[in-house]
Design a protein around this motif. Structure first.
Motif, short mmCIF file in Angstrom:
data_model
loop_
_atom_site.label_atom_id
_atom_site.label_comp_id
_atom_site.label_asym_id
_atom_site.label_seq_id
_atom_site.Cartn_x
_atom_site.Cartn_y
_atom_site.Cartn_z
N ARG A 1 16.59 72.55 -19.32
CA ARG A 1 15.26 72.90 -18.82
C ARG A 1 15.40 73.69 -17.53
O ARG A 1 15.64 73.14 -16.46
CB ARG A 1 14.45 71.63 -18.53
N SER B 1 7.65 72.60 -18.48
CA SER B 1 8.37 72.73 -19.74
C SER B 1 8.68 71.37 -20.35
O SER B 1 9.00 71.26 -21.51
CB SER B 1 9.67 73.51 -19.52
N ALA B 2 8.58 70.33 -19.55
CA ALA B 2 8.86 68.99 -20.07
C ALA B 2 7.59 68.45 -20.72
O ALA B 2 6.96 67.54 -20.22
CB ALA B 2 9.33 68.06 -18.96
N ASP C 1 18.79 59.87 -16.41
CA ASP C 1 17.75 58.98 -16.92
C ASP C 1 17.82 58.88 -18.44
O ASP C 1 18.63 59.54 -19.09
CB ASP C 1 16.37 59.39 -16.42
N ASP D 1 7.25 67.22 -23.85
CA ASP D 1 7.36 66.17 -24.86
C ASP D 1 7.48 64.78 -24.26
O ASP D 1 7.93 63.86 -24.89
CB ASP D 1 8.56 66.45 -25.77
N GLY D 2 7.09 64.65 -23.04
CA GLY D 2 7.03 63.32 -22.45
C GLY D 2 8.28 62.96 -21.71
O GLY D 2 8.26 62.16 -20.80
N ASP D 3 9.38 63.56 -22.06
CA ASP D 3 10.62 63.26 -21.36
C ASP D 3 10.73 64.21 -20.19
O ASP D 3 10.77 65.41 -20.35
CB ASP D 3 11.78 63.48 -22.35
N LYS D 4 10.75 63.70 -19.02
CA LYS D 4 10.82 64.64 -17.91
C LYS D 4 11.91 64.21 -16.93
O LYS D 4 11.95 63.10 -16.45
CB LYS D 4 9.48 64.78 -17.21
N GLU D 5 12.78 65.16 -16.71
CA GLU D 5 13.86 64.90 -15.78
C GLU D 5 13.65 65.68 -14.51
O GLU D 5 14.37 65.56 -13.55
CB GLU D 5 15.20 65.32 -16.40
N GLY D 6 12.65 66.52 -14.56
CA GLY D 6 12.46 67.48 -13.47
C GLY D 6 12.29 66.83 -12.12
O GLY D 6 12.64 67.42 -11.10
N LEU D 7 11.79 65.64 -12.10
CA LEU D 7 11.48 65.05 -10.80
C LEU D 7 12.63 64.24 -10.23
O LEU D 7 12.48 63.60 -9.22
CB LEU D 7 10.25 64.16 -10.94
N GLU E 1 11.08 75.85 -9.15
CA GLU E 1 11.90 75.40 -10.25
C GLU E 1 11.41 74.06 -10.75
O GLU E 1 11.37 73.81 -11.95
CB GLU E 1 13.36 75.33 -9.80
N LYS E 2 11.02 73.21 -9.82
CA LYS E 2 10.52 71.90 -10.23
C LYS E 2 9.25 72.05 -11.03
O LYS E 2 9.07 71.40 -12.05
CB LYS E 2 10.25 71.06 -8.99
N GLU E 3 8.38 72.92 -10.55
CA GLU E 3 7.14 73.17 -11.27
C GLU E 3 7.46 73.59 -12.69
O GLU E 3 6.91 73.07 -13.66
CB GLU E 3 6.34 74.30 -10.60
N SER E 4 8.41 74.53 -12.80
CA SER E 4 8.67 75.08 -14.11
C SER E 4 9.30 74.02 -15.01
O SER E 4 9.05 74.00 -16.21
CB SER E 4 9.56 76.31 -14.02
N GLN E 5 10.10 73.13 -14.42
CA GLN E 5 10.68 72.07 -15.24
C GLN E 5 9.61 71.09 -15.68
O GLN E 5 9.63 70.56 -16.76
CB GLN E 5 11.77 71.33 -14.47
N LYS E 6 8.65 70.89 -14.78
CA LYS E 6 7.59 69.95 -15.08
C LYS E 6 6.78 70.47 -16.25
O LYS E 6 6.49 69.76 -17.19
CB LYS E 6 6.70 69.80 -13.83
N SER F 1 17.64 69.14 -12.20
CA SER F 1 17.81 67.69 -12.21
C SER F 1 19.22 67.37 -12.69
O SER F 1 19.88 68.20 -13.31
CB SER F 1 16.80 67.07 -13.15
#
Lengths: 389, 509, 359
Positions: B393, A376-377, B435, A379-385, A369-374, B405
């Motif tokens: 997401r 898909s993010a 965030d 546009d520079g905004d990433k909340e996945g991590l 899931e984290k990979e997929s969020q990474k 997240s």
């Protein structure tokens, strides 16, 4: 997706690991009593799978455990620990047995369903008291259900050894002892065995195997419980309340009602636990009525991770172990205590292995899931991590 | 004052967790006697880096130098021996122990097994005096305010001889006045030659206190800048990787009739009065913000409105209809969307899927059923709609929501709570723990709801948020709305003042 | 879940795979003739080590083994804790070609009834249980005891020996069998002293009542405290608690089934007045002897006072204590055998019996 393939390999590895581990520890125990582990294992497997009667015996022995596992699993789902399945099935069997011997002259298609309903009602009644105490007074269900178990034993004893003691046993005065049992259940309320049915398929099951239609009812009930839990709005409430009562209340689910209803259903299912033995085998209620299914049901439910279909498999495993234990005792002359230890070791290893496996796959899902969020993010905004820290 | 020699230097630090590279090739240098801020979004790797510096984690690769010597930090005990101490965000204090007892716990100097309390007290007193910590060493920690407890934590590491003090988000729990006090203490520490590493994502504070600032993003170091050479906008851009808007864009409020009306609401628990006569109203088309130090009844107020708690007296009216003390399910039917402050406890069922969480509370609706069973096709379609509309997401609606997240989790709650066309939206701490990107999103959605003519009640501990978002502000203190303001009437400091118990003159509500 | 499927299917596979190898170990049916006779015994719940009922049955088995050596082969099994696999264990023994199988306890009644029809060539010994319509040609022998008569004698002994005119009874479970002990005991005591005070308690309502020494001890202590100075138990392994309580309070106890003076610890010995012997060992032993000598006969074997199947114990340890009452007990014993005294078997009979004493 090649992870599916990898998952399969991991599952096989875990399973083999569990079996090997259980066999290894078991070997130590067997060697300790001076036997050869290899011959003991061989004889156990040969006994359980190499004989036509053993398969039937395994299914018969697993039947009450299916009901027990389902009753406990359902209560676990809503976050309650129904330790009281034991008492509930005793009262259920008592009620069924009273209806079973007292209502004369009914055709079987009325009498048998009535008896089954009586069993469920008995179990439900015995679950009602701890459920009300929980919901109204906040009394912890573990304590109350354990107490109800003791009361159930005593109530049954009073009915069996006193109130309804079958006086029709003509002993020579002063000699021996009558059976301490209630009158026999009428033929119209007995559950037919499955001999004729399996006969259709050319399987000849020995007469002394008491496999009866409760086994099929158990499997159907497992499917019904599965559907209840996963496919109905109420099942969703059960799971939601079980996993987070606060959030459930916040969205308007009345957790107390859910507790009460689920506990009553659990009790009704528990009321069926003893009926396979009562209506399909023994035919009367006595002081020696099989005990402990309610407690074994806890192990079955845990082993199945409260999954209704898993309960069937776990119950079969227990049936297999119990049948194997008889073989070890009668053929390999291994004392009962050692057999009990072996049984415990096997169950424990499987529980540990399946827990490890569950955890492994959970982390896998999380990772994916984290990979997929990474990805898909973009546009520079990433909340996945976010969860990393 | 800032000397050039380096206290701590790292080269090529790297740390990964299953599936995630939390820190990669981190080179930082910390100078003796500086306040060095480490900033970054949630998940940027700040905490991981700090935990390696204080011995809680061991790096997978890379080196750490202390005063030019390479060191191996196998555990926190070793780090503190070498003079590196960490003040955690969550305090680790024993309430029933005194300040001194807490400080010496684990570092007791005993004389043949007998503690010398007199000496310990003296030492602690001496430390307090030197760094102007306003503390009574004999007081019980249970009786201390949050700010004071934090001082105890700092004293704990000083007592153990720390030269480098790492502080993890120290201001997150403080009100503005306490922040000022903390900064005063930190400055004294630095003057005395100590080094402070300060982790934060609040850029105003960072710019106020630090000498130099290192920015992390996605586990990598983006750069280190001097305070003089940067500004808030620049830092934010470094953090997020794109320009960020700080102000909430919103037009004039188009206020209509009253939606929520609270009258003299009282609530008590275990004999302790928590709400002492709350009065306010929220009108359609406005955001009413409630500011206050946590623990002044905010949680109870909100939970009483939505029906989770039963008030002792007073009334709650929604569009003129009395909903006081009704069941949650009935109150929700009247049209309330509720974003709870603790989304893990109250908002979501974490082991359930995104789809299931999206329809929780609506699971009995006819639209989602096929005879007696849930219609999973419709549920999935609805969830996919939410995923698109709220930019959630997630790879599929069938993912357990616990894997998402915080920002994405919050979006699921917004989708669920906003989609039923509610008349009133109650958002409690809606951006907590999120965030920058997610915060922006949540705030926009709240403004959108207000512009659509809904009444919005916003409860937030983040003063900046309350000031930026609200059309009217109520200050809650000790279970009462003590004052009401328009946002342009007050500034941070004044509001902080009211939050600590002062009342607006002649405005006792 | 998947794990379970796998585990099960794998075990199944493993089972199939090893079947052929294992076949060689499969037990061959025992041929008759030169081969030793195979004797099996399935215990009641509680199993060996209760120093009472089960151990008596085992003693009979042991004695036969000692005396017949290689002519017989013995095997004994203990059912699972819940007791639900008695029938299965017995059947497995029967299937393995055992010649004679004992079921220790009336709970085997139905099982042996079924099994005896399923295995007409196997002989069964049923202790305490009664199957109707057995004949000498049946393959079942029902071994029955008159526990109430033996209990009558120890009841009389207790009444004769009690200094406080107060005695007690502790039963395992309140079932007709144990009530027989109780009724006989009380009748014996009233026979000697109609005004004696008798306390009676039961340990529990499940099979566990026969293996709960802690509860046995507590009940005994409480009865002693309330004035009893002699207590008789019919509670299997729970009775060991009674002996502890007797030592602790300096009172007397009466054992059951076996001669318990011989099995208790040295410190307890002087506190055991006597024991009500129920010679299950004799019953088991005699049945085996009959089989070995070719004299096995089905039907009912009664073990009463006349047959020495029940009675009170006199041994090296209690001879002195009993010396002053043995004569009187022997007189009573004679009266029972002659039918002059009809010992009540349940509480109803006891009430009548007591009323008849009043005259």
């Amino acid at each position: 997706m090649n992870y599916k393939y990898k998952d399969w390999l991991m599952q096989i590895a875990f399973t083999f690991g569990a079996i090997l581990f259980a066999m290894f520890i078991g070997s130590l125990v067997i060697m300790f009593i001076g036997k050869n582990p290899i011959t003991v294992y061989q004889s156990m497997l040969q006994f359980t799978f190499g004989r036509s009667d053993s398969i039937g015996a395994i299914l018969f022995k697993s039947t009450p455990l299916i009901f027990a596992g389902l009753a406990v699993a359902l209560s676990f789902r809503v976050g309650l620990f129904n330790i009281g399945a034991e008492g509930q099935y005793f009262i259920g069997a008592l009620a069924a047995s009273i209806v079973g011997f007292s209502l004369q002259g009914l055709p079987w298609f009325i009498h048998l369903p009535l008896v089954i309903l009586a069993g469920m009602a008995g179990g439900m009644l015995w679950a009602l008291i701890p459920a009300l105490l929980k919901v109204k007074r906040g009394a912890h269900e573990v304590i109350t259900t354990i107490m109800m178990n003791y009361i159930a034993y005593s109530v049954v004893h009073y009915f069996v050894a006193d109130l309804f003691l079958d006086k029709a046993q003509n002993l020579p005065k002063g000699y021996g002892s009558p059976m301490v049992r209630m009158p026999k259940i009428l033929e119209s309320a007995r559950m037919p065995t499955m001999h004729d049915f399996v006969g259709i398929f050319g399987v000849e099951m020995p007469r002394y195997i008491y496999l009866n239609w409760f086994f099929v009812i158990g499997i159907l009930l497992a499917i019904a419980v599965y559907i209840l839990i996963w496919k109905t709005p109420f099942g969703m409430e059960i799971r939601a309340v079980g996993q987070n009562p606060h959030a459930s209340e916040t969205v308007g689910i009345q957790s107390k009602k859910v507790y009460l209803k689920t506990f009553l259903i659990s009790g009704a299912i528990a009321g069926l636990i003893g009926l396979s033995d009562l209506l399909g085998y023994i035919g009367y209620m006595d002081t020696d009525f099989p005990r402990g299914y309610g407690f074994t049901g806890i192990a079955v439910a845990l082993l199945a991770n409260n999954n209704a279909l898993g309960v069937v498999l776990a119950a079969l495993l227990f049936g297999f172990l119990r049948r194997g234990a008889e073989g070890l005792q009668a053929i390999e002359q291994i004392p009962m205590d050692v057999v009990v230890i072996l049984e415990g070791v096997i169950i424990l290893s499987i529980v540990v292995a399946s827990q490890l496996m569950r955890r492994y796959f959970k982390t896998q899902e999380k990772k994916r899931e984290k990979e997929s969020q990474k990805t898909s993010a973009s546009d520079g905004d990433k909340e996945g991590l976010e969860n990393v820290e | 004052m800032v000397s050039r020699d380096l206290v701590i230097e790292t080269k090529g630090l790297r740390k990964s967790f299953p599936g995630v590279l939390a820190n990669d090739q981190i080179d930082i240098d910390i100078r003796r006697g500086e306040v060095h801020a480490i900033v970054g979004e949630n998940g940027a790797g700040k905490s991981t880096l700090m935990k390696m510096l204080c011995g809680l984690y061991q790096p997978d690769a890379g080196e750490i130098f202390l005063n030019g010597e390479k060191i191996e930090l196998s555990d926190p005990g070793k780090a503190i021996k070498l003079g590196i101490g960490m003040v955690h965000q969550h305090f680790m204090l024993i309430p029933r122990f005194s300040v001194t007892e807490n400080i010496i716990l684990g570092a007791e100097n005993s004389n043949r097994g007998v503690l010398n309390f007199k000496k310990a007290h003296a030492e602690v007193e001496e430390l307090c005096k030197r760094y102007e910590f306003d503390l009574n060493p004999k007081e019980l920690v249970a009786d201390l305010s949050v700010g004071e407890q934090q001082r105890v934590e700092i004293l704990k590491v000083l007592y153990r001889g720390a030269e480098v003090i790492i502080m993890d988000e120290p201001t997150a729990v403080l009100v503005p006045q306490e922040v000022d006090e903390l900064f005063k203490n930190l400055k004294l520490l630095v003057e005395a030659g100590k080094t402070v590493i300060f982790i934060s994502h609040k850029l105003d504070e960072v710019l106020e206190i630090s000498d130099r600032i290192t920015v992390l993003r996605r586990g990598q170091k983006i750069g280190t800048v001097n305070k003089e050479d940067t500004n808030k906008k620049h830092l934010a851009e470094m953090m997020v990787g794109r320009p960020v808007l700080f102000t909430v864009e919103k037009g004039e409020a188009d206020v209509e009739g009253t939606v929520l009306e609270i009258n003299d609401l009282h609530y008590s628990e275990n004999g302790q009065a928590i709400l002492n006569g709350v009065n306010f109203e929220v009108k359609a088309g406005e955001i009413y913000g409630i500011a206050g130090v946590e623990g002044n009844g905010q949680t109870e107020l909100v939970e009483t409105i939505v029906g989770l708690r039963k008030p002792a007296s007073g009334s709650v009216k929604l569009l003129g209809k009395d909903i006081t003390g009704k069941e949650v399910v009935d109150i929700r039917k009247e049209g309330i969307g509720f974003v709870p402050e603790d989304r893990h406890k109250r908002g979501l069922v974490l082991p359930m899927t995104v789809a299931e969480n999206s329809i929780l509370g609506k699971h009995n609706s006819k639209d989602l059923k096929k005879s007696l069973l849930l219609d999973y096709k419709k549920i999935e379609a609805l969830t996919k709609q939410y995923i698109t509309d709220y930019d959630i997401r997630v790879s599929s609606p069938q993912v357990e929501i616990g894997n998402l997240s915080g920002g994405n989790q919050q979006k699921v709650i917004l989708a669920r709570e906003f989609s039923g066309e509610p008349n009133l939206i109650i958002a409690a701490q809606p951006t907590r723990g999120l965030d920058v990107g997610a915060i922006e999103f949540v705030r926009k959605e709240l403004v959108k709801a207000r512009d659509a003519g809904k009444a919005v009640l916003l409860i937030s501990a983040d003063l900046e948020e309350v000031m930026a978002m609200s059309d009217r502000i109520g200050v809650i203190y000790n279970g009462r709305i003590t004052s009401e303001f328009l946002p342009e009437e007050v500034d941070h400091q004044q509001l902080g003042h009211y939050m600590l118990g002062s009342e607006k003159e002649g405005a006792a509500k | 879940m998947l794990a379970l499927v796998l585990v099960l299917s794998l075990t199944l596979l493993a089972g199939c795979g090893s079947k052929d190898d294992a076949k060689q170990d499969a037990p061959a049916p025992a041929p008759t003739g030169e081969e030793p006779l195979k004797i099996g015994l399935v215990f009641d719940v509680g199993g060996r080590g209760d120093l009472s009922f089960n151990d008596m049955a085992y003693a009979g088995l042991e004695r036969a083994k000692l005396e017949y050596g290689d002519k017989i082969e013995i095997e004994y099994l203990e059912p699972a804790g819940s007791g639900d696999n008695r029938e299965e264990l017995m059947r497995l023994l029967a299937q393995q070609g055992y010649d004679l199988i004992f079921g220790v306890g009336f709970m085997f009644t139905e099982h042996i009834d079924k099994l005896s029809k399923e295995f007409p060539d196997v002989k069964f010994g049923l202790i305490d249980g009664y199957i109707p319509d057995l004949t000498a040609d049946s393959n079942v022998v029902s071994l029955l005891f008159t526990e109430h008569e033996g209990s009558f004698l120890v009841g009389a002994a207790a009444a004769l020996k009690s200094e406080n005119n107060s005695i007690g009874f502790i039963g395992g479970m309140q079932i007709p069998l144990i009530q027989k002990f109780e009724a006989g005991y009380m009748a014996g005591a009233y026979y000697v002293n109609p005004d004696i005070k008798i306390q009676s308690d039961y340990i529990g309502t499940t099979g566990d009542a026969f293996r709960d020494p802690v509860k046995g001890r507590e009940l005994a202590l409480s009865q002693y405290q309330r004035g009893a100075d002699i207590i008789y138990h019919a509670a299997g392994a729970s009775g060991t608690g009674l002996f502890e309580a007797a030592v602790q309070t300096g009172n007397l106890a009466i054992g059951v089934d076996a001669d318990q003076s011989l099995t208790v610890s040295e410190a307890q010995r002087s506190h055991v007045l006597t024991s009500m012997m129920k010679r299950v060992d004799v019953a088991v032993y005699n049945t085996i002897v009959d089989l070995v000598e070719g004299n096995f006969e089905g039907g009912y074997h009664m073990f009463g006072l006349a047959e020495e199947g029940v009675g009170y114990a006199v041994n090296d340890f209690n001879r002195e204590m009993m010396a002053d009452i043995v004569d009187e007990l022997e007189v009573i014993k004679g009266k029972i055998i002659d039918g002059e005294i009809v010992v009540p078997v349940d509480m109803e009979d006891l009430a009548e019996f007591k009323a008849s004493l009043g005259n």
